[in-house]
Motif scaffolding. Structure first.
Motif, mmCIF file in Angstrom:
data_model
loop_
_atom_site.group_PDB
_atom_site.id
_atom_site.type_symbol
_atom_site.label_atom_id
_atom_site.label_comp_id
_atom_site.label_asym_id
_atom_site.label_seq_id
_atom_site.Cartn_x
_atom_site.Cartn_y
_atom_site.Cartn_z
ATOM 1 N N GLY A 118 0.824 -1.202 0.000
ATOM 2 C CA GLY A 118 0.000 0.000 0.000
ATOM 3 C C GLY A 118 0.860 1.256 0.000
ATOM 4 N N ALA A 119 1.977 1.224 0.755
ATOM 5 C CA ALA A 119 2.861 2.385 0.819
ATOM 6 C C ALA A 119 3.451 2.674 -0.561
ATOM 7 C CB ALA A 119 3.961 2.152 1.840
ATOM 8 N N ASP A 145 2.057 2.033 -3.430
ATOM 9 C CA ASP A 145 0.988 2.677 -4.204
ATOM 10 C C ASP A 145 0.784 4.120 -3.768
ATOM 11 O OD1 ASP A 145 0.581 0.541 -5.746
ATOM 12 O OD2 ASP A 145 -1.375 -0.029 -4.909
ATOM 13 N N GLY A 146 0.901 4.366 -2.467
ATOM 14 C CA GLY A 146 0.734 5.717 -1.939
ATOM 15 C C GLY A 146 1.755 6.664 -2.543
ATOM 16 N N LEU A 147 3.015 6.209 -2.631
ATOM 17 C CA LEU A 147 4.060 7.049 -3.227
ATOM 18 C C LEU A 147 3.732 7.339 -4.681
ATOM 19 C CD1 LEU A 147 7.376 5.591 -1.807
ATOM 20 C CD2 LEU A 147 6.295 7.770 -1.287
ATOM 21 N N VAL A 200 0.758 7.450 -6.034
ATOM 22 C CA VAL A 200 -0.345 8.415 -6.077
ATOM 23 C C VAL A 200 0.186 9.838 -5.914
ATOM 24 C CG1 VAL A 200 -2.357 9.264 -4.794
ATOM 25 C CG2 VAL A 200 -2.127 6.827 -5.274
ATOM 26 N N VAL A 201 1.078 10.022 -4.932
ATOM 27 C CA VAL A 201 1.603 11.362 -4.673
ATOM 28 C C VAL A 201 2.372 11.880 -5.879
ATOM 29 C CG1 VAL A 201 3.187 12.694 -3.258
ATOM 30 C CG2 VAL A 201 1.643 11.088 -2.186
ATOM 31 N N PHE A 202 3.208 11.018 -6.467
ATOM 32 C CA PHE A 202 3.992 11.521 -7.594
ATOM 33 C C PHE A 202 3.166 11.657 -8.864
ATOM 34 C CE2 PHE A 202 7.238 10.819 -4.541
ATOM 35 C CZ PHE A 202 8.041 11.933 -4.748
ATOM 36 N N ILE A 240 0.232 13.057 -8.744
ATOM 37 C CA ILE A 240 -0.426 14.369 -8.659
ATOM 38 C C ILE A 240 0.592 15.503 -8.729
ATOM 39 C CG2 ILE A 240 -2.475 13.565 -7.408
ATOM 40 C CD1 ILE A 240 -1.222 14.913 -4.907
ATOM 41 N N LEU A 241 1.877 15.166 -8.756
ATOM 42 C CA LEU A 241 2.904 16.220 -8.783
ATOM 43 C C LEU A 241 2.757 17.204 -9.948
ATOM 44 C CD1 LEU A 241 5.393 17.585 -7.658
ATOM 45 C CD2 LEU A 241 6.812 15.820 -8.641
#
Lengths: 178, 192
Positions: free
Chosen positions: A38-39, A41-43, A45-47, A49-50
């Motif tokens: 999950g972590a 995938d989280g990274l 997601v953040v990149f 939206i960059l």
């Protein structure tokens, strides 16, 4: 009462993490592996939206430095002078109903200009947590089933948002003060 | 939408700065803002990754399904027109639980499926049913328990206590959701 709020804010995240990890273990989930997955995938997601963030923070930064953002809140000021609601927050609240990412750009600008622990910073934080984009959500959901007449949905959505904004204002005032 | 909004913000600021003579400041802040965005992503990346890691455990343990099944009494109250065994119920429940946990990406697909299922119960295909209105008004009133993005922004901008907004957020969310449900219920009674 206020102590209860502080307690809730301090304890909720650890309680959720504890509950989920124990529940996962009871359900025979490999919790560590799931967390790592999950972590990752989280990274991602953040990149993902960059680029959006760069575009909007750049545009909002330009609006701020040109003086347009300050000008807009000065224009609004006389309209809401009967209340103590900060006029700087009105553009953010309006933007929130149209676009979540553009509102994020304005909120980050408010954090940068006034600080996240200022009255404005706390107010927009609470407001953002209890409202949603209206027009985008409605059009996506109604368009997928080709509904033309949405009846009282828009009125209800606007009412819910207004109640959220007003509650946020009084709660922030009451809990944190100006 | 964002196409025009974004263009307007850029063009408008450049014109104004042209008149006020703040062109150098404008350039500097555009450049700094793009750097700030990258810094922000790196800082918030950790928090979002942490939270999504924990939520993945919840997903793997089928917590969403378990909670969704417990929602029957609430759904009976909110959606009296939708029969208990109807597929729409399951999708509505999954959407609301995913929203509650802040899993936006997991909420939209069942949300759209719920609308498709509700449309099957609709007699006038162009006009929204009460259940649709109720469902969307609740969605927009926001039912999220913790806004992890907001906490990560606050942390990135150096807040002394980034999570202090959790309790007021929950209370404000309750108020807006109660207002939303009350309004939708009143409209339902009036037009019945």
């Amino acid at each position: 009462m206020l102590t209860a709020f502080v307690w809730l804010s301090d304890w909720l995240i650890p309680i959720i993490i504890l509950g989920i990890v124990i529940y996962g273990l009871l359900r025979n989930v490999n919790v560590y592996e799931a967390f790592i997955e999950g972590a990752a995938d989280g990274l991602k997601v953040v990149f993902d939206i960059l680029p959006t963030l760069i575009g909007l923070m750049m545009a909002v930064g330009m609006l701020r430095s040109s003086g347009a953002l300050g000008g807009i809140s000065n224009l609004i000021k006389p309209l809401i002078s009967w209340s103590n609601f900060p006029s700087e927050v009105i553009p953010i609240a309006l933007m929130r109903t149209f676009s979540s990412s553009a509102a994020t750009g304005l909120i980050l600008d408010a954090f940068k200009t006034y600080g996240p622990d200022s009255f404005i910073g706390r107010l927009v934080s609470v407001m953002f947590g209890c409202t949603e984009t209206i027009f985008y959500t409605l059009s996506v959901y109604f368009m997928c089933i080709k509904i033309k007449d949405s009846r009282y949905t828009l009125a209800g959505a606007i009412l819910a948002t207004l109640v959220g904004i007003i509650t946020s204002y009084y709660l922030t005032l009451w809990i944190f003060g100006i | 939408m964002l196409n025009y909004l974004w263009s307007f913000m850029i063009i408008f600021s450049i014109f104004i700065s042209g008149f006020t003579g703040g062109m150098r400041d404008l350039t500097t802040s555009a450049l700094t803002a793009s750097q700030n965005a990258v810094e922000l992503c790196i800082k918030m990346g950790g928090i979002v990754a942490l939270w999504m890691g924990v939520m993945r455990i919840a997903e793997k343990a089928h917590l969403i399904d378990v909670l969704a099944r417990k929602m029957t009494p609430l759904l009976d109250f909110l959606f009296p027109d939708v029969p208990r065994e109807h597929a729409a119920r399951k999708y509505i429940a999954t959407n609301l639980i995913a929203n509650f946990l802040g899993l936006g990406w997991a909420a939209t697909p069942p949300g759209l499926k719920a609308m498709l299922e509700l449309q099957k119960l609709n007699l006038d295909k162009k006009r929204a049913t009460h259940a649709m209105c109720m469902f969307l008004i609740i969605n927009i009133s926001s039912v999220q328990l913790i806004s992890i993005n907001m906490i990560s922004y606050r942390t990135s901008y150096g807040s002394a206590n980034p999570t202090e907004i959790i309790a007021p957020c929950i209370i404000a969310t309750c108020f807006s959701t109660v207002a939303a449900v009350t309004f939708a219920k009143l409209m339902y009674r009036r037009k019945k």
